[in-house]
Design a protein around this motif. Sequence first.
Motif, PDB file in Angstrom:
ATOM      1  N   LEU A 158       1.844  -1.763  -7.035  1.00  0.00           N
ATOM      2  CA  LEU A 158       1.286  -0.555  -6.910  1.00  0.00           C
ATOM      3  C   LEU A 158       0.030  -0.666  -5.631  1.00  0.00           C
ATOM      4  CD1 LEU A 158       0.485   0.789 -10.487  1.00  0.00           C
ATOM      5  CD2 LEU A 158       2.119   1.850  -8.847  1.00  0.00           C
ATOM      6  N   SER A 159      -0.551  -1.799  -5.669  1.00  0.00           N
ATOM      7  CA  SER A 159      -1.342  -2.191  -4.597  1.00  0.00           C
ATOM      8  C   SER A 159      -0.544  -2.088  -3.144  1.00  0.00           C
ATOM      9  CB  SER A 159      -2.036  -3.612  -4.870  1.00  0.00           C
ATOM     10  OG  SER A 159      -2.623  -3.924  -3.616  1.00  0.00           O
ATOM     11  N   ARG A 160       0.507  -2.458  -3.193  1.00  0.00           N
ATOM     12  CA  ARG A 160       1.343  -2.503  -1.895  1.00  0.00           C
ATOM     13  C   ARG A 160       1.777  -0.965  -1.776  1.00  0.00           C
ATOM     14  NH1 ARG A 160       5.387  -7.836  -1.811  1.00  0.00           N
ATOM     15  NH2 ARG A 160       3.666  -9.379  -2.543  1.00  0.00           N
ATOM     16  N   LEU A 161       1.994  -0.358  -2.553  1.00  0.00           N
ATOM     17  CA  LEU A 161       2.240   1.157  -2.413  1.00  0.00           C
ATOM     18  C   LEU A 161       1.226   1.976  -2.175  1.00  0.00           C
ATOM     19  CD1 LEU A 161       4.863   3.041  -2.656  1.00  0.00           C
ATOM     20  CD2 LEU A 161       4.128   3.318  -5.330  1.00  0.00           C
ATOM     21  N   THR A 162      -0.026   1.347  -2.423  1.00  0.00           N
ATOM     22  CA  THR A 162      -1.260   2.406  -2.260  1.00  0.00           C
ATOM     23  C   THR A 162      -1.959   1.845  -1.042  1.00  0.00           C
ATOM     24  OG1 THR A 162      -2.324   1.240  -3.976  1.00  0.00           O
ATOM     25  CG2 THR A 162      -1.331   3.397  -4.436  1.00  0.00           C
ATOM     26  N   THR A 163      -2.774   0.638  -1.497  1.00  0.00           N
ATOM     27  CA  THR A 163      -3.504   0.189  -0.437  1.00  0.00           C
ATOM     28  C   THR A 163      -2.941  -0.282   1.039  1.00  0.00           C
ATOM     29  OG1 THR A 163      -5.073  -0.891  -2.435  1.00  0.00           O
ATOM     30  CG2 THR A 163      -5.475  -1.570  -0.163  1.00  0.00           C
ATOM     31  N   ASP A 164      -1.807  -0.895   0.797  1.00  0.00           N
ATOM     32  CA  ASP A 164      -1.155  -1.418   1.966  1.00  0.00           C
ATOM     33  C   ASP A 164      -0.802  -0.276   2.815  1.00  0.00           C
ATOM     34  OD1 ASP A 164      -1.599  -4.209   1.692  1.00  0.00           O
ATOM     35  OD2 ASP A 164       0.040  -4.452   0.551  1.00  0.00           O
ATOM     36  N   ILE A 165      -0.190   0.636   2.439  1.00  0.00           N
ATOM     37  CA  ILE A 165       0.164   1.856   3.006  1.00  0.00           C
ATOM     38  C   ILE A 165      -0.807   2.707   3.564  1.00  0.00           C
ATOM     39  CG2 ILE A 165       1.633   4.061   2.567  1.00  0.00           C
ATOM     40  CD1 ILE A 165       3.669   2.992   1.040  1.00  0.00           C
ATOM     41  N   GLN A 166      -2.036   2.487   2.889  1.00  0.00           N
ATOM     42  CA  GLN A 166      -3.201   3.345   3.505  1.00  0.00           C
ATOM     43  C   GLN A 166      -3.475   2.493   4.906  1.00  0.00           C
ATOM     44  OE1 GLN A 166      -5.912   3.147   0.416  1.00  0.00           O
ATOM     45  NE2 GLN A 166      -5.185   5.113  -0.479  1.00  0.00           N
ATOM     46  N   ILE A 167      -3.440   1.315   4.882  1.00  0.00           N
ATOM     47  CA  ILE A 167      -3.827   0.511   6.074  1.00  0.00           C
ATOM     48  C   ILE A 167      -2.805   0.859   7.085  1.00  0.00           C
ATOM     49  CG2 ILE A 167      -3.803  -1.748   7.144  1.00  0.00           C
ATOM     50  CD1 ILE A 167      -4.992  -2.826   4.286  1.00  0.00           C
ATOM     51  N   VAL A 168      -1.536   1.107   6.969  1.00  0.00           N
ATOM     52  CA  VAL A 168      -0.696   1.463   7.789  1.00  0.00           C
ATOM     53  C   VAL A 168      -0.794   2.947   8.336  1.00  0.00           C
ATOM     54  CG1 VAL A 168       1.886   1.851   8.304  1.00  0.00           C
ATOM     55  CG2 VAL A 168       1.143  -0.097   6.911  1.00  0.00           C
ATOM     56  N   GLU A 169      -1.105   3.880   7.232  1.00  0.00           N
ATOM     57  CA  GLU A 169      -1.449   5.027   7.719  1.00  0.00           C
ATOM     58  C   GLU A 169      -2.684   5.030   8.541  1.00  0.00           C
ATOM     59  OE1 GLU A 169      -2.432   9.338   5.222  1.00  0.00           O
ATOM     60  OE2 GLU A 169      -2.508   7.324   4.296  1.00  0.00           O
ATOM     61  N   SER A 170      -3.836   4.375   8.408  1.00  0.00           N
ATOM     62  CA  SER A 170      -4.915   4.471   9.281  1.00  0.00           C
ATOM     63  C   SER A 170      -4.439   4.134  10.678  1.00  0.00           C
ATOM     64  CB  SER A 170      -5.830   3.623   8.700  1.00  0.00           C
ATOM     65  OG  SER A 170      -6.747   3.378   9.664  1.00  0.00           O
TER      66      SER A 170
END
Length: 620
Positions: A158-170
């Motif tokens: 879930l961390s990869r699905l949320t936090t990591d993807i938010q970094i890529v989104e930024s």
Amino acid sequence: MSQPADSPAAADPRPDGRPGLGAELAQNLDEAAARRPRSRNVGALRRLVPFARRRGGDALGALIFLLTATAATLGLSGAVRLLVDALTQPGVSSSQVNLWFALIGAVAVTLALSSALRYFFVTKLGERVVADLRKAVYGHILTLDPGFFLRTRTGEVLSRLTTDIQIVESLMATSVSVALRNLLTLIGALILLVWVSPSLTGLVLLIFPFVLAPLFLFGRKVRRLTISTQDQFASAVGQAGETLDALETVQAFGGEAAAAGGFGAAVEQAFSTSLKRMTARAIMTALVIALVFGGVVAIFWLGVHAGLRGEMSWGALFQFAFLAVMAAGSVGALGETWGDVQKAAGAMDRIAELLDARPGIAPPATPTALPSPARGEIAFTGVTFAYPGRPDLPALSDFSLTIAPGERVALVGPSGAGKSTVLRLLLRFYDPIEGTIRLDGADLRQADPRAVRERMALVAQDSPLFSGSAAQNIAFGRPEAGPEDILAAARAAQAEAFIAALPEGFDTALGDRARSLSGGQRQRLAIARALVRQAPILLLDEATSALDAENERLVQIALDEAMTGRTTLVIAHRLATVLKADRIVVMDQGRVVEQGRHAELAARGGLYAKLAALQFGQAA
């Protein structure tokens, strides 16, 4: 990775002398980081290219307006040169000055419109790519078999699905727009600088190696620290998820302080690593800006002396200065965004691990179609199986069992006999190491797992429900089920009465995991979900073991209704629930040791007789 000295988990060793929870977690993180392969560049971001290709219209719009915005930006330098050259000529008229200012105004308006449209299309493309990435990652996660989640905690996923993807989104929504704009501006500015003054431009290019060196040296370190930070944070989230899932147990055993200490230690570790990353990025930014603007000032000093000597016009000097500052600003901005690129590359590296994970159970290239109509015949032949991570401890050994269509078969035996493993293999969550499993004569290995599971309905001991309404939870068994089907399933499962008593009946939201319902109500709702599926095979795994007598009676009535006309495989420790079975199969150490009806097995004096005597006394 150092453990904070004031960490509660680090300071308080366990009574057995082992390190505290936080120290043990830190050790596990170090081991996990050491096992993880690392790439040395930003190549992980190439995984975003296929997503961008699907959005060709937005990509084309972004490219067009990136080019027009860059052209307008560079065009300002030419307009300024014409204005300065006109002002330094004797006898310039006000109308000529007005013309050049009008030209500058037109270029500025073009720049404003192009920049707005460039921002819109680039940002839209970035957001769209990330949305598609998020859907692709989640969809892929749902295809992974249980063996993957034996190795990876749900919280980390879930961390990869949320936090990591938010970094890529930024990166995609903001940094990419800035980076592309500055990259094009830098290229265009360098071309014009060569045209205005090749000699001075040569001096500018001499500065570039010194500017790029800190970008690559510190950028690699930033990326490595970013991955480490995200690993630590994901582990902390995973630990927190496990604790919250078992919050009542944690509180009952007074484990709040230990759980909070372990989570706090993990968060502090992540912050400590993140602080190192921020320091490295700050140093990188300072070096880049100092080198760029120091070089520009030195070159501009040379340009002024060239103008004083009459070697270049003042308009050309102003244009050169304008372009040099523009190029320097672009390099400085690229230095800033390079840190974001490195951070996003680290996050994408972790996301790519999920995308690259392959389920151990996958449909064959040309799956065998299951016979139609379904009969519900099941056959295990010489099946041997051990769970991943326990290859030396087989759960089933040379297990053979045939179940006729419509037959009710109960699996009984001591804990660890392999009863639940039979159901997991039948659902094709795993494949046997040896032997075959056939459904209606078709080998499960050759069939599509989805097609296999469509023919089965499962009711487990603690069947998970969802936070939607009662109707939505029942319809989860068959999404196309209509209101009449849902009502019929609820009625057959003895659930209609309590559902109707809810504030909004079937439309009542049940809350997280339907915890607003009692255990018996949740179990009857799970049975309704299985019934609405209308599958020919019913799998019952300890479906009544956690219920009181009254709820067990109601659930048993519902189960009797559910088993009618279906092949049923029942697992139960409480032998009273299997007395109506057509056949009782007794298992021990992964093998079938006895088969028959209750009376004959009890009279035989074997393992079943001992189990029955423990529950019913000598009357068994």
